[in-house]
Design a protein around this motif. Structure first.
Motif, PDB file in Angstrom:
ATOM      1  N   LEU A   1      -5.181   2.246   2.468  1.00  0.00           N
ATOM      2  CA  LEU A   1      -4.899   3.144   1.347  1.00  0.00           C
ATOM      3  C   LEU A   1      -6.207   3.756   0.882  1.00  0.00           C
ATOM      4  O   LEU A   1      -7.194   3.050   0.669  1.00  0.00           O
TER       5      LEU A   1
ATOM      6  N   ASN B   1       0.815  -1.211   0.000  1.00  0.00           N
ATOM      7  CA  ASN B   1       0.000   0.000   0.000  1.00  0.00           C
ATOM      8  C   ASN B   1       0.855   1.272   0.000  1.00  0.00           C
ATOM      9  O   ASN B   1       0.504   2.273  -0.642  1.00  0.00           O
TER      10      ASN B   1
ATOM     11  N   VAL C   1      -2.239   7.236   3.018  1.00  0.00           N
ATOM     12  CA  VAL C   1      -1.774   5.885   3.305  1.00  0.00           C
ATOM     13  C   VAL C   1      -1.282   5.789   4.748  1.00  0.00           C
ATOM     14  O   VAL C   1      -0.696   6.715   5.292  1.00  0.00           O
TER      15      VAL C   1
END
Length: 456
Positions: free
Chosen positions: A361, A196, A356
Motif C-alpha cells: 500500500l 491493505n 494498492v
C-alpha cells in the motif's frame, strides 16, 4: 448422456470409483453389504468424540484441481467445517482429494480412522445429498453457473471461485436465484479480506485524495500457443462432462488440464471456457476499483477497448489490451496490461493518490498511510480471513464480504470490457437494465448458447 435431462443422475461404472444418486439412496443397504468403508450413512460420534460431524458445517467440494485442491486444504483447516464429499470429472484428482481428506480427519479421530468422504464424478449427485450444508465450487468458468444454481435450488450455501460466471446473463440469473432461495454466498475475491485493500478503499471513499478522477488498473496477460493435434481421451477423464454446456471440440491436453500434476490449465486461454486475464485477474482488481469508487451495485455508462487476439492456434483469448470505462460523474477507469499500467490499482484524485496491490500500500502524500478513519466516517466491511468469513456467515446468516450481487457487478465490468475489445467500438451501457443502449450486436454477446441438454 445428451439424451437425458441435465438434472437426472448420470450412471457411473465401478471403474470411475464414484457414487450415483441411486447408490446414495441405497447407502444403508450398501453399507450392510460391506460397503460402509466407502461412505457410511451415519458417522458415529465416537469417531470424533466431542467433534461429532453433527456439530460441523458439512461441505462438498466440486472441482478439486489446481485451485480447488488449494481451497479444499484451506477448508480442512477450519474446525467448524467438515468435508464429506469431493467431486471432479477427473477421477485421478477425485481419488487424490478423497485420500487427502480422509488422511487429514483420520489424524483427528479417536480411533485413527476416517472413511466419511464420498467421491463423485457428477456434481448433481453431490448436490442431491440432504446432509451437505455448503459447497465449494472451483471449476472452469463455463462450469460455474450450473453447479451454483443447482446448489442454491437444493438449499446449499455456496463458495464459488471467481470470476462469478462466463456471461453477464448467467450472473444475473445466479444472483437472483441465490437471493430467491436465501442462500449465503461468497465469491473468491479474497482481496476484500486483505487489510491493505480495505484501507485503500476507505481512504478514497472518505475523500482523503480529494475528488476521485481516475482509477488505473493493471495486470498481466497470457501468451498464445500454436495448433494442437487431437489426442485420445484419458480413461480417467469424463471429457463429455468436462465440455458440458460448451461447444463440442476434440480433446487435446492443452485444452483441458495437465494429465499429470496440477500445473496451470490450458482452458484458461480458450474463449469457450473463459475470457482470459480480463476476468482472471480483472475480477480481482476491477472488484477493488468498484469497492473504492462505491459502485459495487452498479457499473460503467460507457466502455471502449482494444486488444490483440491470436490469429491462429488453440488459445484464443486476448493478449495486450486497453479498456476505458466511464462512470457516472465522469470518473474514468483505465484497465490495461502491465506494459501500460503497473500491476495493481491506482486511485488518482485532486489532492493525491493511493496505490494498492497484494502485500503493498502506498500513497501521496505519505501522511495518508497513517491517516485514521474516524468513528463518524465510512468504515467498510471488515474481514480478516475470507474463508472464515464464509463460515461465520453460514452460522449467522449475514451477508459475506463478497456477496453474489457485488460479484456479479464486478464480473460484469470485466465482461463488458471483453465485449468492447472484441467489437472495437465505444459502447453505451445501462447498468440498471443491464443492456447496451446503442449496439444490438453487443447485446447478443451478453449470453452464450449452451450445448444440449444443459440450460440455465
Amino acid at each position: 448422456m445428451k439424451s437425458k435431462s441435465p438434472w437426472d443422475s448420470l450412471r457411473r461404472t465401478e471403474k470411475s470409483n464414484v457414487l450415483t444418486r441411486r447408490e446414495f439412496l441405497k447407502s444403508s443397504a450398501v453399507a450392510a453389504a460391506g460397503m460402509a468403508s466407502i461412505w457410511p450413512t451415519i458417522v458415529p460420534a465416537s469417531v470424533f468424540g466431542a467433534n461429532t460431524p453433527s456439530n460441523h458445517i458439512t461441505v462438498g467440494c466440486i472441482g478439486v484441481g489446481r485451485m480447488g485442491l488449494g481451497d479444499l486444504r484451506e477448508i480442512m483447516g477450519f474446525k467448524q467445517a467438515r468435508i464429506v464429499a469431493v467431486c471432479d470429472v477427473d477421477s485421478k484428482r477425485t481419488k487424490h482429494a478423497r485420500q487427502l481428506v480422509q488422511t487429514h480427519y483420520s489424524k483427528q479421530s479417536q480411533n485413527g480412522s476416517y472413511k466419511g468422504c464420498a467421491a463423485y464424478g457428477d456434481f448433481r449427485d453431490l448436490v442431491a445429498r440432504e446432509d451437505i450444508d455448503a459447497v465449494s465450487i472451483v471449476t472452469p468458468d463455463h462450469w460455474h453457473a450450473l453447479p451454483a444454481l443447482a446448489a442454491a435450488r437444493a438449499g446449499k450455501d455456496i463458495f464459488l471461485q471467481k470470476p462469478l460466471t462466463l456471461t453477464i446473463e448467467e450472473g444475473r440469473i445466479l444472483s437472483d436465484t441465490v437471493r430467491r432461495y436465501g442462500r449465503v454466498f461468497q465469491v473468491g475475491s479474497q482481496q476484500r479480506s486483505e487489510s491493505n485493500f480495505r484501507s485503500a478503499c476507505e481512504l478514497v471513499r472518505n475523500g482523503r485524495i480529494g475528488k476521485l478522477l481516475t482509477v488505473k488498473v493493471g495486470f498481466g496477460t497470457d501468451p498464445p500457443t500454436g495448433p494442437q493435434p487431437p489426442m485420445p481421451v484419458p480413461d480417467w477423464l469424463d471429457y463429455e462432462m468436462w465440455l458440458g454446456p460448451a461447444p463440442w471440440a476434440a480433446y487435446t491436453e492443452k485444452r483441458v488440464h495437465p494429465q499429470n500434476g496440477y500445473g496451470r490449465p490450458g482452458w484458461l486461454r480458450i474463449a469457450d471456457y473463459g475470457a482470459g486475464m480480463i476476468t482472471g485477474w480483472g475480477s480481482h482488481h476491477n472488484d477493488i476499483a468498484q469497492w473504492g469508487m462505491g459502485t459495487e451495485y452498479t457499473g460503467p455508462l460507457e466502455i471502449q477497448g482494444q486488444a490483440e487476439y491470436p490469429k491462429d492456434g488453440l488459445w484464443d483469448v486476448h493478449g495486450a489490451f486497453s479498456i476505458e470505462y466511464t462512470y457516472a460523474g465522469g470518473v474514468k477507469v483505465i484497465c490495461t496490461d502491465t506494459r501500460k499500467n503497473k500491476q495493481g490499482i491506482l486511485f488518482e484524485g485532486t489532492e493525491g493518490w493511493v496505490y494498492v496491490k497484494r502485500g503493498h500500500l502506498d500513497a501521496n502524500p505519505k501522511s495518508l498511510l497513517t491517516s485514521a478513519i474516524g468513528p463518524d466516517e465510512l468504515h467498510l466491511y471488515k474481514s480478516n480471513n475470507h474463508k472464515a468469513n464464509f463460515f461465520e456467515c453460514i452460522k449467522s446468516r449475514a451477508e459475506t464480504i463478497a456477496p453474489v450481487e457485488v460479484a456479479h457487478r464486478s464480473c460484469s465490468v470485466c465482461l463488458l470490457g471483453e465485449i468492447a475489445m472484441r467489437l472495437g467500438r465505444k459502447l453505451k451501457w445501462d447498468p440498471e437494465q443491464e443492456r447496451f443502449t446503442n449496439d444490438d450486436e453487443a447485446n447478443k454477446m451478453l449470453s452464450k448458447p449452451m450445448s444440449s441438454p444443459w440450460h440455465l
